[in-house]
Design a protein around this motif. Sequence first.
Motif, PDB file in Angstrom:
ATOM      1  N   PHE A   1       0.840  -1.117  -0.096  1.00 10.96           N
ATOM      2  CA  PHE A   1      -0.044   0.158   0.048  1.00 10.96           C
ATOM      3  C   PHE A   1       0.906   1.417   0.041  1.00 10.96           C
ATOM      4  N   LYS A   2       2.153   1.087  -0.114  1.00 10.52           N
ATOM      5  CA  LYS A   2       3.279   2.313  -0.157  1.00 10.52           C
ATOM      6  C   LYS A   2       3.681   2.381  -1.586  1.00 10.52           C
ATOM      7  N   LYS A   3       3.431   3.577  -1.999  1.00 16.31           N
ATOM      8  CA  LYS A   3       3.647   3.683  -3.260  1.00 16.31           C
ATOM      9  C   LYS A   3       5.182   3.905  -3.535  1.00 16.31           C
TER      10      LYS A   3
ATOM     11  N   ALA B   1       5.391   0.963  -6.032  1.00 17.54           N
ATOM     12  CA  ALA B   1       5.137   1.807  -7.011  1.00 17.54           C
ATOM     13  C   ALA B   1       3.651   1.894  -8.007  1.00 17.54           C
ATOM     14  N   MET B   2       3.055   0.555  -7.901  1.00 20.23           N
ATOM     15  CA  MET B   2       1.543   0.478  -8.395  1.00 20.23           C
ATOM     16  C   MET B   2       0.825  -0.565  -7.388  1.00 20.23           C
ATOM     17  N   GLY B   3      -0.433  -0.309  -7.366  1.00 16.77           N
ATOM     18  CA  GLY B   3      -1.139  -1.387  -6.398  1.00 16.77           C
ATOM     19  C   GLY B   3      -1.746  -2.566  -7.034  1.00 16.77           C
ATOM     20  N   ALA B   4      -3.252  -2.789  -7.233  1.00 17.34           N
ATOM     21  CA  ALA B   4      -3.915  -3.797  -7.977  1.00 17.34           C
ATOM     22  C   ALA B   4      -3.450  -4.009  -9.159  1.00 17.34           C
ATOM     23  N   MET B   5      -3.078  -3.039  -9.963  1.00 17.54           N
ATOM     24  CA  MET B   5      -2.572  -3.159 -11.549  1.00 17.54           C
ATOM     25  C   MET B   5      -1.157  -3.960 -11.473  1.00 17.54           C
TER      26      MET B   5
ATOM     27  N   ASP C   1      -2.989   2.578  -6.586  1.00 21.54           N
ATOM     28  CA  ASP C   1      -4.319   2.079  -7.140  1.00 21.54           C
ATOM     29  C   ASP C   1      -5.034   0.945  -6.660  1.00 21.54           C
ATOM     30  N   ASP C   2      -6.312   0.975  -6.483  1.00 22.93           N
ATOM     31  CA  ASP C   2      -7.020  -0.191  -6.154  1.00 22.93           C
ATOM     32  C   ASP C   2      -7.976  -0.649  -7.025  1.00 22.93           C
ATOM     33  N   ASN C   3      -8.448   0.073  -8.139  1.00 22.14           N
ATOM     34  CA  ASN C   3      -9.317  -0.274  -8.989  1.00 22.14           C
ATOM     35  C   ASN C   3      -9.026   0.158 -10.423  1.00 22.14           C
ATOM     36  N   ALA C   4      -9.162  -0.907 -11.500  1.00 19.02           N
ATOM     37  CA  ALA C   4      -8.793  -0.332 -12.699  1.00 19.02           C
ATOM     38  C   ALA C   4      -9.651  -1.042 -13.604  1.00 19.02           C
ATOM     39  N   VAL C   5      -9.893  -0.634 -14.766  1.00 20.43           N
ATOM     40  CA  VAL C   5     -10.708  -1.322 -15.993  1.00 20.43           C
ATOM     41  C   VAL C   5      -9.791  -0.708 -17.122  1.00 20.43           C
ATOM     42  N   CYS C   6      -9.188  -1.720 -17.878  1.00 17.73           N
ATOM     43  CA  CYS C   6      -8.451  -1.331 -19.109  1.00 17.73           C
ATOM     44  C   CYS C   6      -9.320  -1.798 -20.419  1.00 17.73           C
ATOM     45  N   ILE C   7      -9.169  -1.365 -21.541  1.00 21.74           N
ATOM     46  CA  ILE C   7      -9.489  -1.404 -22.603  1.00 21.74           C
ATOM     47  C   ILE C   7      -8.429  -1.827 -23.599  1.00 21.74           C
ATOM     48  N   LEU C   8      -8.517  -3.009 -24.129  1.00 20.09           N
ATOM     49  CA  LEU C   8      -7.256  -3.707 -25.032  1.00 20.09           C
ATOM     50  C   LEU C   8      -7.695  -4.104 -26.472  1.00 20.09           C
ATOM     51  N   ARG C   9      -6.611  -3.804 -27.476  1.00 17.81           N
ATOM     52  CA  ARG C   9      -6.876  -4.244 -28.725  1.00 17.81           C
ATOM     53  C   ARG C   9      -5.712  -4.980 -29.217  1.00 17.81           C
TER      54      ARG C   9
ATOM     55  N   ALA D   1      -8.820  -5.219 -12.815  1.00 20.80           N
ATOM     56  CA  ALA D   1      -7.828  -5.469 -11.546  1.00 20.80           C
ATOM     57  C   ALA D   1      -8.435  -4.614 -10.252  1.00 20.80           C
ATOM     58  N   SER D   2      -8.795  -5.591  -9.312  1.00 20.84           N
ATOM     59  CA  SER D   2      -9.352  -4.759  -8.163  1.00 20.84           C
ATOM     60  C   SER D   2      -8.972  -5.224  -6.649  1.00 20.84           C
TER      61      SER D   2
END
Length: 343
Positions: A171-173, A177-181, A218-226, A237-238
């Motif tokens: 939980f410490k950046k 550096a990054m959380g859930a991601m 971060d603790d929540n993310a939604v990504c769109i991928l192609r 990722a959550s």
Amino acid sequence: MIMINVGIIGCGSIGVKRHIAEYTDIENVQLVAFCDPVIERAEAQQEIYGGKVYRDYNELLADKSVDAVSVCTPNYKHAEISIAALKAGKHVLCEKPMGITVDEMDRMIEAEKQSGKQLMVGHNQRLIKEHQVARDYIAEGKLGKIYAFRTTFGHGGPEGWSVDGKDSWFFKKEQAAMGAMGDLGVHKADLMRYILGEEIVDVGGFISQEAKAFSNVDDNAVCILRTESNAVGTLQASWSFNGEEDNSTVIYGEKGVLNLLDDTEHSFIFTSDKGEVIRENYGGIQTNDDEGQSKKSLVMEAFIDALAKEERVPVTAEDARKSVEIILAAFESDRTNKIITGE
């Protein structure tokens, strides 16, 4: 039988519950050294398995009896320790994410080349049978052209199982550096590249910090991928799934749909466009609720097997780098409000 002496760098929850627990089930592995800046954690493992203990990882790396090491430290130390280990002539199994910048991952790859040793990254998702069979289905054309996909990895967060709880480095950046991601998203980025057998070329990211007031990552993310073939999908990722963990993937193709870890009874379901349904239960995937080796992640076994047979490790640094790049692109997209396009 070739015996391999392994040292563990980082004796927190991942080091103990995953790496150490799984190494002990491998016949040709001997745990010979444990290192942690909180020396009591290393000593606790020494009491069980014997070997030597160190507070400073450089001292462990100077131990000539150690053939290979597992790097189970906070994210910001992965590159530093892995590079030092390779230069010391040790094979390395590094926890994910491989690194937190492109530059340090490049330096890790170069260190591996110069060392003549092997660097593997601990992506377990591609090693379970459900995902390997799915990859085969797609490669063999059983789904036809892939149109779309969704992949999710969410749970309530690492505070429930990390040795330090809410005070964990997760939980410490400055350390993570990054959380859930970095914890969950990178697994799914790696998985989709593996199953689909192609690269992600465009990334859009929506990333937030809402669920963990005590955290600055971060603790929540939604990504769109192609993908290269123009398949489009989402990656979620959550750390806010405060109930049942979700580790599912669904792939939609011209000839049918694959549901992976998406059903409580059947971990693999293929539904064809003709109405045929194939249901299998291959055992699922290890979760943080699993104690010890109740469900192996297969990472340590694959690492040791490759070293013993003098074969290439199944998750190379070059490959793992590409998965982290997707996560870094998602952060850039969220920051700039733009789709990030690969070269």
